[in-house]
Design an enzyme around this catalytic site. Structure first.
Site, PDB file in Angstrom:
ATOM      1  N   ARG A   1       4.084  -9.442  13.308  1.00 23.46           N
ATOM      2  CA  ARG A   1       4.792  -8.263  12.605  1.00 23.46           C
ATOM      3  C   ARG A   1       4.257  -7.009  12.866  1.00 23.46           C
ATOM      4  NH1 ARG A   1       3.023  -6.528   7.813  1.00 23.46           N
ATOM      5  NH2 ARG A   1       2.335  -8.508   6.557  1.00 23.46           N
TER       6      ARG A   1
ATOM      7  N   HIS B   1       4.560  -5.119   5.632  1.00 21.34           N
ATOM      8  CA  HIS B   1       5.296  -6.091   5.062  1.00 21.34           C
ATOM      9  C   HIS B   1       6.669  -5.775   4.489  1.00 21.34           C
ATOM     10  CE1 HIS B   1       6.362  -9.352   2.125  1.00 21.34           C
ATOM     11  NE2 HIS B   1       6.217  -8.335   1.083  1.00 21.34           N
TER      12      HIS B   1
ATOM     13  N   TYR C   1      -5.533  -4.041   5.684  1.00 25.57           N
ATOM     14  CA  TYR C   1      -5.970  -5.620   5.980  1.00 25.57           C
ATOM     15  C   TYR C   1      -5.985  -5.893   7.397  1.00 25.57           C
ATOM     16  CZ  TYR C   1      -0.858  -5.894   5.798  1.00 25.57           C
ATOM     17  OH  TYR C   1       0.537  -5.682   5.934  1.00 25.57           O
TER      18      TYR C   1
END
Lengths: 367, 326
Positions: free
Chosen positions: A267, A271, A281
């Site tokens: 991705r 998100h 992250y």
């Protein structure tokens, strides 16, 4: 010496899995590396795959902007995952049934679900879920894994009626940790159902990396436990995904049962547009590792090498996509306002008396 | 008219509907070859075949998902959850997915599923087999909750539930499965969902209840009449969601006094909701506060102290007298 002996004590009683490698048709450079696996697609179909991927990328970028402007509700970006989404849908028949997760809007769109309804869905308008009669999909699922167990039900319906149709579902790497993931495959295995379970392993479940999601070497191997045929594909390679799904669908139609497909992809964006910040992250330069690997670059190289794609083609699709998004958001924003009445009437086939009373009270307040 | 136990009446309802509608299916753990652990599905697989009456793997969430998927494709699944305590394993399907299908699709899809499950104290079942968990679902829009108290209602309500185009959670009291026989017509008939039943007429006080407690209430009513000449009206709710407001309110308007009796713990249950409805609709007709008779707010005390935990007729009579003497 004693140690070695002990290690071998269980012999063939111990389950050992061979390492696997993702199935690919194209190399990162866009060269055919697996001639035998090359799907039987016409030049026009190959161009169509590219057209759809570019269109979806532009749509995604515009949708991200619309979400930033507060003109959409929930939106989960798709950039980086186009090969898996487009390739798998392209391998289906029109009457095959898709059970999507919330990110899987492109598969629905290319299966016939109108874009303006996707926007209405995102905004919580009831018309967003009113799938047209001739479009065989469910609404995007919010509960991770629920679409998996439901897929067994849809597939069982096809088998019951003797229809040569396939039910296909999608989740992410995080979804494979849910109990529903296993229960669904276990049911599909037992009843030999015409189902395809796709996992888009994009490396992260929101922020949780794959290595913290499971100690299994792959998600594909999780199907083995349920006796379900399982394969891993390069999810950046649209031809590989197409071929894997096409083959799984053919087997399902022939009564050979379900397949689990783990598609390795990435991705590129966050998100969702609800405050997720990927820099918390993942390493800052991590997404750039995918500049070369990403699906559009690879397939463009392949098509260009065959003289099937030009800059003019690309620009034309970009303009088409922009226009389609503009039209769809305009239609969504001018669509008749939703009312509390509509919500109340959608609870039951026949609204019970106590709810009719509540409806009348809201109507009095003009809501 | 044949005499049947409640479990036989339930079996008969499924047989009638399997015969009538090819889209009806029955599945769950041990429902096929074994005919269900209480024989509720006895003989159905033999009669209708393995493709319509099927054993599932031991996985309630899988059962729930199977039901939802089949339902959106036009089937009418009857999914058995072997004991009510296993319901949480299927909770996403029962409380989330099925009740929201009509709303999420703006009416394009529905989930005409019956989730059948045995429950109920008094038979010394193991832990988490018998709890009264109905309030988890009576608060959920989009699903109906039904709980019969006798064989006749069980068959008629189950047929209605199977034909309903919305999901129904159908609770079958374990103590009633084999305890009493009643007259049950052959073939098809329905008892409407959403309609309570006045099972005993009276003018002094109304006892509102459901399931096995209907029989406790009847016993208490007879005792109260014998002891003090009290004329007790007893309402069997039959459907817990949606509640039959009209029947409840018109009875309380007549008697001016009420108690609500349930086998579920005291707080936030059907009894609380019934009392709220009485307050909203009939408070000026009340001669005394409405009382709840229930077990304490604990988990079901299975086995050793089960009989002390469940309300009995003596507790109900005591409550009736307290309300009368207010």
């Amino acid at each position: 010496m004693a140690k070695t002996k002990q290690r071998n004590m269980f012999g063939n009683a111990e389950v050992r899995l061979q390492p696997i490698e993702p199935f690919a048709v194209l190399s990162v450079e866009g060269k055919v590396v697996n001639k035998d696996a090359m799907p039987k697609l016409s030049d026009e179909q190959l161009r169509e795959l590219m057209r759809r991927m570019v269109f979806t990328r532009v749509w995604d970028q515009r949708a991200v902007n619309l979400a930033r402007q507060g003109r959409l509700g929930f939106y989960a970006p798709v950039s980086g995952q186009e090969a898996t989404m487009i390739g798998s849908e392209f391998a289906l028949n029109k009457d095959d049934f898709i059970l999507p997760g919330y990110r899987d809007i492109p598969q629905l769109y290319w299966h016939g679900y109108p874009m303006y309804q996707a926007f209405l869905w995102s905004k919580g308008h009831i018309h967003g879920g009113q799938i047209p009669e001739d479009v065989h999909v469910l609404m995007p699922q919010i509960i991770i894994g629920a679409q998996y167990v439901q897929t067994s039900g849809v597939a069982m319906a096809f088998k019951q009626r003797g229809e040569k149709r396939v039910a296909i579902t999608f989740t992410g790497d995080g979804g494979s940790s849910q109990g529903d993931f296993y229960e669904a495959m276990n049911f599909a295995g037992v009843y030999k159902l015409p189902a395809i379970f796709v996992v888009q392993n994009n490396g992260y479940a929101i922020s949780t990396p794959f290595k913290k999601q499971t100690n299994a070497a792959s998600i594909a191997q999780k199907g083995v436990a349920a006796g379900v045929r399982s394969i891993q594909v390069d999810g950046f390679d649209v031809l590989a995904v197409y071929q894997a799904v096409h083959d799984a669908a053919e087997r399902a139609r022939n009564g050979e049962g379900p397949t689990l497909i783990e598609a390795i992809n990435y991705r590129l964006g966050p998100h969702s547009m609800s405050g997720d910040d990927p820099t918390r992250y993942r390493a800052k330069d991590e997404p750039s590792e995918y500049d070369e690997k990403e699906p559009l670059v690879r397939f463009r190289r392949y098509l260009e090498s065959k003289g099937l794609w030009t800059e003019a083609d690309e620009n034309q699709v970009i303009e088409e996509a922009k226009q389609a998004v503009t039209d769809a958001i305009k239609k969504a924003e001018s669509y008749e306002k939703m009312t509390v009445d509509q919500l109340i009437d959608a609870m039951y086939e026949v609204t019970p008396p106590h709810l009719e009373k509540q409806k009348a009270e809201f109507a009095k307040e003009g809501k | 008219m044949p005499q049947m136990t409640m479990v036989k009446a339930i079996n008969d309802a499924m047989r009638v509907e399997l015969k009538r509608d090819p889209n009806v299916m029955v599945f769950g753990e041990d429902v096929g070859t074994n005919g269900g652990v209480f024989r509720a599905t006895d003989g159905l697989q033999k009669e209708f075949g393995e493709h319509r009456v099927l054993d599932t793997p031991l996985a309630e969430s899988g059962i729930g998902g199977l039901a939802v998927g089949l339902a959106v494709q036009g089937f009418r699944p009857i999914a058995e959850i072997q004991f009510i305590g296993f319901t949480p394993e299927a909770f996403d399907s029962i409380a989330v997915q099925a009740p929201r299908m009509r709303y999420r699709s703006g009416g394009r899809y529905s989930a005409p599923i019956v989730f059948r499950t045995p429950f109920g104290a008094g038979v010394k079942a193991p832990e988490l087999h018998a709890d009264s968990l109905e309030a988890w679902l009576t608060k959920t829009p989009g699903i109906k909750v039904v709980c019969p108290s006798n064989p006749y209602d069980a068959k008629g309500l189950l047929i209605s539930a199977i034909r309903d185009n919305d999901p129904v959670f159908f609770m079958e009291h374990l103590k009633l499965y084999f305890a009493l026989k009643g007259e049950v017509p052959e073939g098809e008939y329905t008892v409407p969902i959403g309609k309570a039943n006045v099972v005993r007429e009276g003018s002094d006080i109304t006892v509102i209840t459901y399931g096995a407690m209907v029989h406790t209430a009847m016993k208490a009513a007879e005792q109260a009449e014998k002891e003090r000449g009290t004329k007790v009206e007893v309402i069997d709710l039959r459907t817990l969601s949606p509640l039959d407001v009209e029947t409840i309110v018109s009875s309380v308007e007549k008697t001016g006094r009420a108690i609500v009796l349930q086998e579920a713990p005291y707080s936030a249950g059907v009894a609380a909701d019934v009392i709220a409805l009485i307050n909203e609709h009939a408070i000026l007709k009340l001669e005394a506060p409405v009382k709840r008779v229930t077990p304490p707010d604990t988990h079901l005390a299975y086995q050793l102290i089960e009989d002390q935990w469940v309300p009995d007729a003596a507790r109900v009579v005591k409550a009736i007298n307290e309300v009368l003497d207010f």
